[in-house]
Design a protein around this motif. Sequence first.
Motif, mmCIF file in Angstrom:
data_model
loop_
_atom_site.group_PDB
_atom_site.id
_atom_site.type_symbol
_atom_site.label_atom_id
_atom_site.label_comp_id
_atom_site.label_asym_id
_atom_site.label_seq_id
_atom_site.Cartn_x
_atom_site.Cartn_y
_atom_site.Cartn_z
ATOM 1 N N ALA A 13 5.203 0.952 3.648
ATOM 2 C CA ALA A 13 6.440 0.181 3.790
ATOM 3 C C ALA A 13 6.162 -1.316 3.946
ATOM 4 O O ALA A 13 6.835 -2.152 3.324
ATOM 5 C CB ALA A 13 7.236 0.700 4.986
ATOM 6 N N VAL A 14 5.174 -1.663 4.770
ATOM 7 C CA VAL A 14 4.834 -3.086 4.954
ATOM 8 C C VAL A 14 4.296 -3.672 3.651
ATOM 9 O O VAL A 14 4.625 -4.808 3.281
ATOM 10 C CB VAL A 14 3.802 -3.255 6.094
ATOM 11 C CG1 VAL A 14 3.288 -4.695 6.136
ATOM 12 C CG2 VAL A 14 4.415 -2.878 7.427
ATOM 13 N N ALA A 15 3.486 -2.901 2.933
ATOM 14 C CA ALA A 15 2.952 -3.374 1.657
ATOM 15 C C ALA A 15 4.079 -3.649 0.660
ATOM 16 O O ALA A 15 4.060 -4.660 -0.058
ATOM 17 C CB ALA A 15 1.970 -2.351 1.090
ATOM 18 N N LEU A 16 5.072 -2.774 0.609
ATOM 19 C CA LEU A 16 6.225 -3.002 -0.271
ATOM 20 C C LEU A 16 6.983 -4.258 0.162
ATOM 21 O O LEU A 16 7.413 -5.058 -0.671
ATOM 22 C CB LEU A 16 7.145 -1.783 -0.249
ATOM 23 C CG LEU A 16 6.626 -0.528 -0.978
ATOM 24 C CD1 LEU A 16 7.464 0.689 -0.624
ATOM 25 C CD2 LEU A 16 6.620 -0.760 -2.492
ATOM 26 N N VAL A 52 3.539 -5.896 -2.677
ATOM 27 C CA VAL A 52 2.436 -5.244 -3.371
ATOM 28 C C VAL A 52 3.043 -4.232 -4.340
ATOM 29 O O VAL A 52 3.879 -3.412 -3.928
ATOM 30 C CB VAL A 52 1.483 -4.532 -2.393
ATOM 31 C CG1 VAL A 52 0.340 -3.864 -3.155
ATOM 32 C CG2 VAL A 52 0.943 -5.513 -1.366
ATOM 33 N N PRO A 53 2.699 -4.268 -5.639
ATOM 34 C CA PRO A 53 3.293 -3.342 -6.609
ATOM 35 C C PRO A 53 3.068 -1.881 -6.224
ATOM 36 O O PRO A 53 2.013 -1.518 -5.697
ATOM 37 C CB PRO A 53 2.560 -3.689 -7.912
ATOM 38 C CG PRO A 53 2.114 -5.099 -7.725
ATOM 39 C CD PRO A 53 1.779 -5.228 -6.276
ATOM 40 N N LEU A 54 4.054 -1.039 -6.508
ATOM 41 C CA LEU A 54 3.999 0.361 -6.124
ATOM 42 C C LEU A 54 2.784 1.077 -6.707
ATOM 43 O O LEU A 54 2.137 1.879 -6.027
ATOM 44 C CB LEU A 54 5.290 1.069 -6.568
ATOM 45 C CG LEU A 54 5.407 2.551 -6.193
ATOM 46 C CD1 LEU A 54 5.326 2.752 -4.685
ATOM 47 C CD2 LEU A 54 6.708 3.135 -6.741
ATOM 48 N N GLU A 55 2.459 0.803 -7.965
ATOM 49 C CA GLU A 55 1.319 1.484 -8.585
ATOM 50 C C GLU A 55 0.000 1.122 -7.897
ATOM 51 O O GLU A 55 -0.890 1.954 -7.755
ATOM 52 C CB GLU A 55 1.257 1.159 -10.075
ATOM 53 C CG GLU A 55 2.297 1.879 -10.907
ATOM 54 C CD GLU A 55 2.273 3.386 -10.656
ATOM 55 O OE1 GLU A 55 1.164 3.981 -10.722
ATOM 56 O OE2 GLU A 55 3.341 3.961 -10.376
ATOM 57 N N ARG A 56 -0.113 -0.138 -7.464
ATOM 58 C CA ARG A 56 -1.324 -0.540 -6.750
ATOM 59 C C ARG A 56 -1.360 0.083 -5.363
ATOM 60 O O ARG A 56 -2.428 0.403 -4.831
ATOM 61 C CB ARG A 56 -1.411 -2.065 -6.681
ATOM 62 C CG ARG A 56 -1.585 -2.688 -8.072
ATOM 63 C CD ARG A 56 -1.603 -4.192 -8.048
ATOM 64 N NE ARG A 56 -2.834 -4.741 -7.480
ATOM 65 C CZ ARG A 56 -3.135 -6.042 -7.480
ATOM 66 N NH1 ARG A 56 -2.285 -6.919 -7.998
ATOM 67 N NH2 ARG A 56 -4.260 -6.456 -6.946
#
Length: 525
Positions: free
Chosen positions: A370-373, A377-381
């Motif tokens: 969640a924090v990465a989103l 940060v792209p979902l695929e990565r």
Amino acid sequence: MIEDILTVVLLAAGLINFVLEAKRDLMMLQQNSYRNERYMRWLRASGDTTSVVRLLCYAALLIMLMPRIPVVFRCVVALIPLLINIFKLLVAKYKKPLVWTKRARRIYGTACALCVIVIGASWLVCHELFSVGCAVVAVYALSHVLMLFSNLLLRPVEAHINKGFYNDAERILKSMPDLKVVGITGSYGKTSTKHYLNRILSEKYNVLMTPGSYNTLMGVIRTVREMMQPYTEVFICEMGAKNIGDIKEICDLVHPSVGVVTAVGEQHLESFKTIGNVQRTKFELVDALPSSGVAFVNNDFPYVASRKVDNVECCRYAVGNNDEAVYRVTSMTFSEDGTDFTLTGPFGEASFHTGLIGEFNISNLIPAIAVALYLDVPLERIRYAVGKIEQVEHRLSLKRVPGGLTIIDDAFNSNPDGSRMALDVLASMKNGKRIVVTPGMIELGDKQYEYNENFGRKIAMSVDVAIIVGEYNRDAILCGLREAGMPEEKVHAVDTFKEAQAVLGTIAAAGDTVLYENDLPDTFK
């Protein structure tokens, strides 16, 4: 002549004993975070001041002060506990040996100086070699007091040194206005979440995280001063606490804009006293966030779900159905290769595979995703990074060892919720015997016995063989095992981890799974 020789031997034995004993006392003070009140609590709980050797020493000291008894006899009586203790200290092995930090050296040096002052004073007052021998024995008898007093004397010095370190870390952080700071706290799960988030964010950013368990104010300061680089883009700051206000202190230094609360549970109740104080302390992170920030909180825990957040955007997450959860896991399947799960959120729905096992690990993975989103940060990565995440050592990590055994290592800081989930993972293993090795759970205050008794009941429902280590929680766990009907021949109570390994060697076979649940530090027996 013999009296002088024995007195000199007594002096030598006493000084050697103090050098070794002071080192051990300092190790225990260090494991209690250099806090005198915690060290004294350990003294009361451990019975160290009333051990057989200490009692012999107290008795010897009284005999030495009786002038009508021959000096030779008094020296021999005093030598007995000193030599026994020297032997014990020389052969002792510790799980967490003393780390010779600068602070530890200062305290040790001060304790030794106090020892010299006591011995010197006895010589100036009595001008007699035997009186110095009495002083040396007294110094050992009161070694705990000398250690406490040394720590107390150095408080102003440590405060001055720490203030300088604080100011330097503050200067570094102020010089990096574009730095994104993510604070992570919780009764448990914060270290795992930190590692998972670090791996995912590294797909896009240059990331620094607090290493190991550097989750105190001084640990954070050391991380900033020694590891922060001008090009660091994201700082992931783990925030631990033993007292109200600890997390606020860290937030006042690092000023996080993103906060994660992984759990609020009955951990460290010995210092917090009530679960309400735990909740208040953990949410110091959320309360410190700016209005432009965001909080991610775990609604699987009642004392998180019930805490209102209105000072900042709040994204709640959960494993399973939860009406208030913005991010939630809707399906989850465990296998020997890891876990497949589906996560729903503002982005829609996405499937992931990870080498991690256990519901608790997945719960710690959700806020990292969640924090990465949130940080774009792209979902695929993210999906790629999740598949590459390695298990954090001693936190429900799975490994296979020679001989065909599967080891589930959950030895770090067990707690009621985590231990329950670890046993669920063990129970899901279908091949071979399921074996648990555990000393139980600690720092649960007045509920210590109750939770370990419940732990015993859960063990009985989840495993084929139980090995209970040490005395500290033995009665409570065995009571739970008996109440749940676990056959006595399937239960082994041992005093040490070494004995547990010996028992394990006689019963484990290829295909079996062994769960190591918690590992008490040297401050517990």
